[in-house]
Scaffold this active site. Sequence first.
Site, PDB file in Angstrom:
ATOM      1  N   TYR A 219       0.844  -1.214   0.000  1.00 40.77           N
ATOM      2  CA  TYR A 219       0.000   0.000   0.000  1.00 40.77           C
ATOM      3  C   TYR A 219       0.872   1.254   0.000  1.00 40.77           C
ATOM      4  O   TYR A 219       0.644   2.184  -0.791  1.00 40.77           O
ATOM      5  CB  TYR A 219      -0.896  -0.045   1.245  1.00 40.77           C
ATOM      6  CG  TYR A 219      -1.891   1.080   1.377  1.00 40.77           C
ATOM      7  CD1 TYR A 219      -3.066   1.105   0.626  1.00 40.77           C
ATOM      8  CD2 TYR A 219      -1.666   2.113   2.287  1.00 40.77           C
ATOM      9  CE1 TYR A 219      -3.985   2.135   0.776  1.00 40.77           C
ATOM     10  CE2 TYR A 219      -2.587   3.145   2.438  1.00 40.77           C
ATOM     11  CZ  TYR A 219      -3.741   3.153   1.675  1.00 40.77           C
ATOM     12  OH  TYR A 219      -4.647   4.175   1.825  1.00 40.77           O
TER      13      TYR A 219
ATOM     14  N   ILE B 214      -8.336   8.762   8.356  1.00 42.73           N
ATOM     15  CA  ILE B 214      -9.660   9.316   8.082  1.00 42.73           C
ATOM     16  C   ILE B 214     -10.717   8.269   8.427  1.00 42.73           C
ATOM     17  O   ILE B 214     -10.551   7.086   8.100  1.00 42.73           O
ATOM     18  CB  ILE B 214      -9.797   9.713   6.586  1.00 42.73           C
ATOM     19  CG1 ILE B 214      -8.613  10.595   6.140  1.00 42.73           C
ATOM     20  CG2 ILE B 214     -11.133  10.418   6.338  1.00 42.73           C
ATOM     21  CD1 ILE B 214      -8.432  11.893   6.883  1.00 42.73           C
TER      22      ILE B 214
HETATM   23  P1  NAI Z   1     -13.414   3.019   0.847  1.00 45.90           P
HETATM   24  O1  NAI Z   1     -13.009   1.587   0.883  1.00 45.90           O
HETATM   25  O2  NAI Z   1     -14.489   3.498   1.779  1.00 45.90           O
HETATM   26  O3  NAI Z   1     -13.819   3.444  -0.640  1.00 45.90           O
HETATM   27  C1  NAI Z   1     -13.058   3.054  -1.748  1.00 45.90           C
HETATM   28  C2  NAI Z   1     -13.982   2.895  -2.934  1.00 45.90           C
HETATM   29  O4  NAI Z   1     -13.191   2.444  -4.036  1.00 45.90           O
HETATM   30  C3  NAI Z   1     -15.078   1.845  -2.704  1.00 45.90           C
HETATM   31  O5  NAI Z   1     -16.332   2.358  -3.076  1.00 45.90           O
HETATM   32  C4  NAI Z   1     -14.643   0.703  -3.590  1.00 45.90           C
HETATM   33  O6  NAI Z   1     -15.719  -0.084  -4.098  1.00 45.90           O
HETATM   34  C5  NAI Z   1     -13.910   1.425  -4.705  1.00 45.90           C
HETATM   35  N1  NAI Z   1     -13.011   0.538  -5.445  1.00 45.90           N
HETATM   36  C6  NAI Z   1     -12.208  -0.432  -4.946  1.00 45.90           C
HETATM   37  N2  NAI Z   1     -11.559  -1.054  -5.930  1.00 45.90           N
HETATM   38  C7  NAI Z   1     -11.955  -0.462  -7.092  1.00 45.90           C
HETATM   39  C8  NAI Z   1     -11.652  -0.685  -8.456  1.00 45.90           C
HETATM   40  N3  NAI Z   1     -10.802  -1.640  -8.841  1.00 45.90           N
HETATM   41  N4  NAI Z   1     -12.246   0.108  -9.392  1.00 45.90           N
HETATM   42  C9  NAI Z   1     -13.129   1.069  -9.021  1.00 45.90           C
HETATM   43  N5  NAI Z   1     -13.454   1.301  -7.746  1.00 45.90           N
HETATM   44  C10 NAI Z   1     -12.885   0.542  -6.792  1.00 45.90           C
HETATM   45  O7  NAI Z   1     -12.056   3.835   1.085  1.00 45.90           O
HETATM   46  P2  NAI Z   1     -11.802   5.346   1.539  1.00 45.90           P
HETATM   47  O8  NAI Z   1     -11.367   5.313   2.942  1.00 45.90           O
HETATM   48  O9  NAI Z   1     -12.912   6.214   1.124  1.00 45.90           O
HETATM   49  O10 NAI Z   1     -10.498   5.658   0.678  1.00 45.90           O
HETATM   50  C11 NAI Z   1     -10.519   6.368  -0.559  1.00 45.90           C
HETATM   51  C12 NAI Z   1      -9.094   6.618  -0.977  1.00 45.90           C
HETATM   52  O11 NAI Z   1      -8.399   7.361   0.050  1.00 45.90           O
HETATM   53  C13 NAI Z   1      -8.286   5.340  -1.198  1.00 45.90           C
HETATM   54  O12 NAI Z   1      -7.405   5.528  -2.282  1.00 45.90           O
HETATM   55  C14 NAI Z   1      -7.502   5.219   0.094  1.00 45.90           C
HETATM   56  O13 NAI Z   1      -6.312   4.486  -0.091  1.00 45.90           O
HETATM   57  C15 NAI Z   1      -7.206   6.672   0.408  1.00 45.90           C
HETATM   58  N6  NAI Z   1      -6.890   6.897   1.797  1.00 45.90           N
HETATM   59  C16 NAI Z   1      -7.782   6.621   2.803  1.00 45.90           C
HETATM   60  C17 NAI Z   1      -7.420   6.849   4.112  1.00 45.90           C
HETATM   61  C18 NAI Z   1      -8.346   6.586   5.240  1.00 45.90           C
HETATM   62  O14 NAI Z   1      -7.926   6.771   6.387  1.00 45.90           O
HETATM   63  N7  NAI Z   1      -9.587   6.185   5.020  1.00 45.90           N
HETATM   64  C19 NAI Z   1      -6.093   7.375   4.463  1.00 45.90           C
HETATM   65  C20 NAI Z   1      -5.247   7.623   3.333  1.00 45.90           C
HETATM   66  C21 NAI Z   1      -5.648   7.392   2.059  1.00 45.90           C
END
Ligand code: NAI
Length: 245
Positions: free
Chosen positions: A153, A186
């Site tokens: 990651y 987050i």
């Molecule tokens: P989440 O898991 O709630 O949402 C991610 C979304 O991406 C989901 O709706 C999922 O279905 C979609 N997804 C997964 N694989 C996919 C694919 N192959 N094609 C299209 N869509 C796909 O995650 P969250 O927390 O909202 O994270 C969003 C972004 O922020 C991610 O890139 C994550 O790595 C990044 N991030 C999140 C942090 C956190 O603390 N939540 C911290 C740092 C970065």
Amino acid sequence: MGLLSGKTALITGAARGIGKAIALKYASEGCNIAFTDLNICEETEQEIAALGVKAKSYASNAADFAQTEEVVKAVKEEFGSIDILVNNAGITKDGLMLRMTEQQWDAVIAVNLKSAFNFIHACVPVMMRQRGGSIINMASVVGVHGNAGQANYAASKAGLIALAKSIAQEMGPKGIRANAIAPGFIETAMTAALPEDIRKEWCNKIPLRRGGQVEDIANVATFLASDMSSYVSGQVIQVDGGMNM
Ligand code: NAI
């Protein structure tokens, strides 16, 4: 007039979490929203459209090059322009290096990093013809500092930062800006899956003593998408409550 009136944003993985919060904030600033996720999400589409903008949900695997080309073509046809691209789709498959499988490595690099290449590659010709655009890669503080147990990651997120910086240099002369956001901890479904003791440990390391909210990220993403940041490119903005890992 909203900060993003008349613009169109394409946001990946925006059915929920941070991507959805960005879509809602952009829409509240007058931006039309095309968003992808693994499945069509009518509920999120309706929530965005209720803010009075055009909104459409697309099913596409962001890691798939051919599917990405198709979806970008469809968005261009439907919306007429793509002014903002947010590479937000991401997954985790954590494990210590000694136990990490090739599948864990490949899946995270494909969904988190290759996806951004796919979308930038497909959107840049559109943005070049428009003589402008803003690209935002959703990285992470672990892409800046590294993190034990998340080598795959962290490497994917460091890649997203270097990708944004490179595109900023390559595409700046065409009026295209590229930046990365590095969120800290987050509160979303992704972090809710962590055990309580790990969550507490994270919060104790944060000077502001709280996990971030999705809106904290959406606000910075709005700044980077808007003309308020018209001279900001090639940057990584940490949104992490002051955390120094
Ligand atoms: P989440 O898991 O709630 O949402 C991610 C979304 O991406 C989901 O709706 C999922 O279905 C979609 N997804 C997964 N694989 C996919 C694919 N192959 N094609 C299209 N869509 C796909 O995650 P969250 O927390 O909202 O994270 C969003 C972004 O922020 C991610 O890139 C994550 O790595 C990044 N991030 C999140 C942090 C956190 O603390 N939540 C911290 C740092 C970065």
